[in-house]
Design an enzyme around this catalytic site. Structure first.
Site, PDB file in Angstrom:
ATOM      1  N   HIS A 111       0.814  -1.061  -0.019  1.00  0.00           N
ATOM      2  CA  HIS A 111       0.362  -0.585   0.117  1.00  0.00           C
ATOM      3  C   HIS A 111       1.038   1.458   0.274  1.00  0.00           C
ATOM      4  CE1 HIS A 111      -3.424  -2.660   0.566  1.00  0.00           C
ATOM      5  NE2 HIS A 111      -3.856  -1.634  -0.019  1.00  0.00           N
ATOM      6  N   ASP A 121      -6.438   4.628   9.734  1.00  0.00           N
ATOM      7  CA  ASP A 121      -8.022   4.810   9.484  1.00  0.00           C
ATOM      8  C   ASP A 121      -8.266   3.494   8.359  1.00  0.00           C
ATOM      9  OD1 ASP A 121      -7.644   7.364  10.784  1.00  0.00           O
ATOM     10  OD2 ASP A 121      -7.703   8.027   8.599  1.00  0.00           O
ATOM     11  N   GLU A 170     -10.875  13.109  14.559  1.00  0.00           N
ATOM     12  CA  GLU A 170      -9.612  14.008  13.217  1.00  0.00           C
ATOM     13  C   GLU A 170     -11.102  15.240  12.905  1.00  0.00           C
ATOM     14  OE1 GLU A 170      -9.191  10.352  10.697  1.00  0.00           O
ATOM     15  OE2 GLU A 170      -8.018   9.010  11.212  1.00  0.00           O
TER      16      GLU A 170
END
Ligand code: FAD
Length: 528
Positions: free
Chosen positions: A102, A167, A278
Site C-alpha cells: 500500500h 484509518d 479527526e
C-alpha cells in the site's frame, strides 16, 4: 524446476518489455545465486509471479523484481538476506519487504532484487494474545506481515484491541510500524510506533535480533518509523487495552477555520474527551455538499435539511466516544457536555452508533464500493504533510480555496496530534512543536487528462509543497516520496547522522528497502 521457472521468467520479462512496464532486466549471473539448492527454505522462492509485486496502491511506479520470496518462517527471510549479504557489494541484488503493497511510489518494490511477501510468513509466526494480569498490561505478538484487521479480529476474541490505529486496517503491522501509523487515537496514545513493546527483526546482515526499549534499544527505536532501512520486522509485540463494544460516531461542520482548529486543539488537550478526534476539509464551489454525512442521522432533521454550504469551504470535525451497552446513558451525558463546549454550526450535528469493529474498519466499506466502480486501482498521487500549529492558519488560508479550488478528487484530512506522545528516539521525523497537524490530500486520479489526472494532482501537490517551503511553514512530509539522498538529508536534518549511523550498523551494504531511495546499494561511507 527452478531452471524452467527462470526461463519462464525471462520470457515474461520480454513480454512485459513489449507491454511497456517500467522495469529492470537482471542478467542470468545475478540470478544464479538464487538457483537450485542455494537456499534451504520452509517456504519457496518463485520467479513466475514477479509482475504481481511490481506495483502498489499509488499505481504510479512499477519495478520488476528478479524473484519473490514466500517465506514459510523467519529463518527463510534471514537465509535470503544473509545470502544477498554474502554476495557482497558487487552483487546488485537488494531485498524489499512487501507488506500489503500500500505504498505510494514504489517503496516496497525492488528493480531486479528479491521481494519478500511478508503476508506469507507462516510456520511458528502465528498471532498470540496475552491477556495480562494486575502487574502486566495485555499484548499481542503479531507477525510483521499480518494485516491490522486480522490483529483486531484475533484480539477481539479476548475482549481486547490495540490502542492506536490507522484509518484503514488492510495494511500490515511491519508496513505501518516502518512509517508511524497515525489516526484519530494518536492524540491520546501516540502513533502506532508508540505502542510497541518489542520487535523481532532480520537485519541487513541476515541476523535475527529481538529488540525492545531495554534490549538492543538502538535497533528497536531505529526500526520504528525507520522506512524498512535497518531490518525486516518479523514480529511485533503490540500493547492492548479492553475493547469497547460500541462507538458513538459524530460529525459537525464549521465554516470558520479558527473555531474549528481551536475546538480540535481544546479536545485533544482535555483530560476527559472523545476517544478519537479527526477532521476533514470540504471545498465545493457548487454549494452541493458531498457525502460527508452518508449513513449519519441529523440531531435536528428539519434544521439540517435547510443547511446549505453556499460555496463556502467547510471543516468537518469527526469524533467518537466508546461505550458498552450498559454505559449508553453515561456516554450520552458525556458527549452532551463535550459538544456543548464546541462552536460548530448547530444544525450540522450528525451522529450514528456502530460497533467498534465497524468503526475501525470503516474505510474498507468505501474500498468495496470504489472497487465495484473500478475506482480503487487507479493512481493515487497522495500528499501527506505534518504542519506545526504555529503555521497551520497561514497554510490553510493559502491552500484551501486558493491553491485548491475543490476537494472533488479525494478527502482532505486535517487534525492535530500531541508531540509529547511521540518518542523522539524513533526514526520518524516530525515538526518541532508541541502540537502539529496531519494534513492528508488523498487524491485519486482516474482520468488520463484534465481535472482527474495524475498530472493535475501532482501539479497541485507541488504548488502546496512550494508554498510551504517559500513561506517557511516548517512542514515535514509523512510517507515522503523523496527520490534523492539530498532530499532525505534535508528531511532528516540534524537526525540524518543517527539515521546514517544506524544504516551502516544494521544494513551496511544497503540491501534493504531500496524503494525508499535513501541509500543506493553499497554507497555508504565506510569510515562511519
Ligand atoms: P508496504 O507498502 O508494503 O511497505 C511500506 C514500506 O515498509 C516499504 O518500504 C517496505 O519495504 C517496508 N516494509 C513492509 N513491511 C515491512 C516489514 N515487515 N519490516 C520492515 N519493513 C517493511 N498511514 C497512516 O499512518 N495512517 C492512516 O490512517 C493511513 N491510512 C491509509 C489508508 C489507505 C487506503 C492506504 C492505502 C494507506 C494508508 N496509510 C496510512 C499509509 C500506510 O501506513 C502505508 O501505506 C504503509 O506503506 C503500509 O502499507 P503496507 O503494510 O502495505 O506496507
Amino acid at each position: 524446476m527452478v531452471k524452467a521457472s527462470m526461463v519462464c521468467y525471462l520470457k515474461l520479462l520480454l513480454l512485459l518489455a513489449l507491454g511497456g512496464v517500467t522495469m529492470h532486466v537482471p542478467d542470468a549471473d545475478v540470478l544464479a545465486p538464487l538457483g537450485p539448492g542455494a537456499l534451504r527454505l520452509h517456504g519457496h522462492l518463485s520467479f513466475h509471479d514477479v509482475a504481481a509485486v511490481a506495483r502498489d496502491f499509488g499505481n504510479r511506479c512499477s519495478l520488476l523484481p528478479a524473484a519473490v520470496l514466500h517465506p514459510g518462517s523467519v529463518s527463510d527471510i534471514a537465509a535470503a538476506v544473509q545470502r544477498v549479504f554474502q554476495l557482497g557489494e558487487r552483487s546488485p541484488l537488494t531485498v524489499a519487504a512487501r507488506g500489503h503493497g500500500h505504498s505510494l511510489l514504489g517503496q516496497s518494490q525492488t528493480a531486479g532484487g528479491i521481494v519478500v511477501k511478508m503476508e506469507s510468513l507462516g510456520g511458528n509466526a502465528r498471532m498470540q494474545v496475552h491477556n495480562g494480569d494486575g502487574a502486566t498490561t495485555p499484548y499481542v505478538d503479531a507477525p510483521g506481515g499480518e494485516l491490522w484487521i486480522n490483529v483486531l479480529h484475533e484480539t477481539l476474541k479476548h475482549g481486547l484491541a490495540p490502542r492506536s490505529w490507522t484509518d484503514y486496517l488492510h495494511l500490515t503491522v511491519g508496513g505501518t510500524l516502518s512509517n508511524a501509523g497515525v489516526s484519530g487515537q494518536a492524540f491520546r496514545h501516540g502513533p502506532q510506533i508508540s505502542n510497541v513493546n518489542q520487535l523481532e527483526i532480520v537485519t541487513g546482515r541476515g541476523d535475527v535480533v529481538t529488540c525492545s526499549p531495554e534490549e538492543n534499544s538502538d535497533l528497536f527505536y531505529g526500526a520504528l518509523g525507520g522506512l524498512g532501512q535497518f531490518g525486516i520486522i518479523t514480529r511485533a509485540r503490540i500493547a492492548l487495552q479492553p475493547a469497547p463494544k460500541m462507538v458513538r460516531w459524530i460529525r459537525v461542520l464549521y465554516s470558520d477555520f479558527a473555531s474549528f482548529t481551536e475546538d480540535q486543539e481544546a479536545l485533544i488537550s482535555a483530560e476527559k474527551t472523545f476517544d478519537y478526534i479527526e477532521g476533514f476539509v470540504t471545498i465545493n464551489r457548487t454549494g452541493i455538499l458531498n457525502n460527508w454525512r452518508t449513513s449519519f442521522k441529523p440531531q435536528d432533521p428539519v434544521q439540517a435539511s435547510h443547511f446549505q454550504s453556499d460555496g463556502r469551504v467547510l471543516y468537518c470535525l469527526e469524533m467518537t466516544k466508546n461505550f458498552n451497552d450498559d454505559e449508553a446513558d453515561i456516554m450520552e451525558q458525556e458527549v452532551g457536555v463535550l459538544l456543548s463546549r464546541l462552536r460548530y454550526i448547530q444544525s450540522t450535528l450528525f451522529h450514528t452508533d456502530v460497533t467498534y469493529l465497524e468503526f475501525l474498519d470503516r474505510v474498507h466499506s468505501s474500498e468495496l464500493k470504489l472497487r465495484a466502480q473500478g475506482l480503487w486501482e487507479v493512481p493515487h498521487p497522495w500528499l501527506n504533510l505534518l504542519i506545526p500549529r504555529s503555521t497551520i492558519h497561514k497554510f490553510a488560508s493559502e491552500v484551501f480555496g486558493k491553491i485548491l479550488k475543490d476537494s472533488n478528487n479525494g478527502p482532505i484530512l486535517l487534525y492535530p496530534v500531541n508531540r509529547a506522545k511521540w518518542d523522539n528516539k524513533t526514526s520518524v521525523v516530525i515538526p518541532d512543536e508541541e502540537i502539529f497537524y496531519l494534513v492528508g490530500f488523498l487524491s485519486s486520479a482516474p482520468s488520463l487528462s484534465g481535472h482527474g489526472s495524475v498530472e493535475h494532482a501532482v501539479n497541485l501537490n507541488n504548488k502546496i509543497v512550494d508554498f510551504c517551503e517559500k513561506a517557511n511553514v516548517g512542514m515535514k512530509q509523512y510517507l515522503a516520496p523523496y527520490t534523492t539522498q539530498q532530499q532525505w538529508k534535508a528531511h532528516f536534518g540534524a537526525r540524518w547522522e543517527t539515521f546514517e549511523r544506524r544504516k551502516h550498523m544494521y544494513d551496511p551494504l544497503a540491501i534493504l528497502a531500496p524503494g525508499q531511495r535513501i541509500f543506493p546499494k553499497a554507497s555508504l561511507p565506510m569510515s562511519l
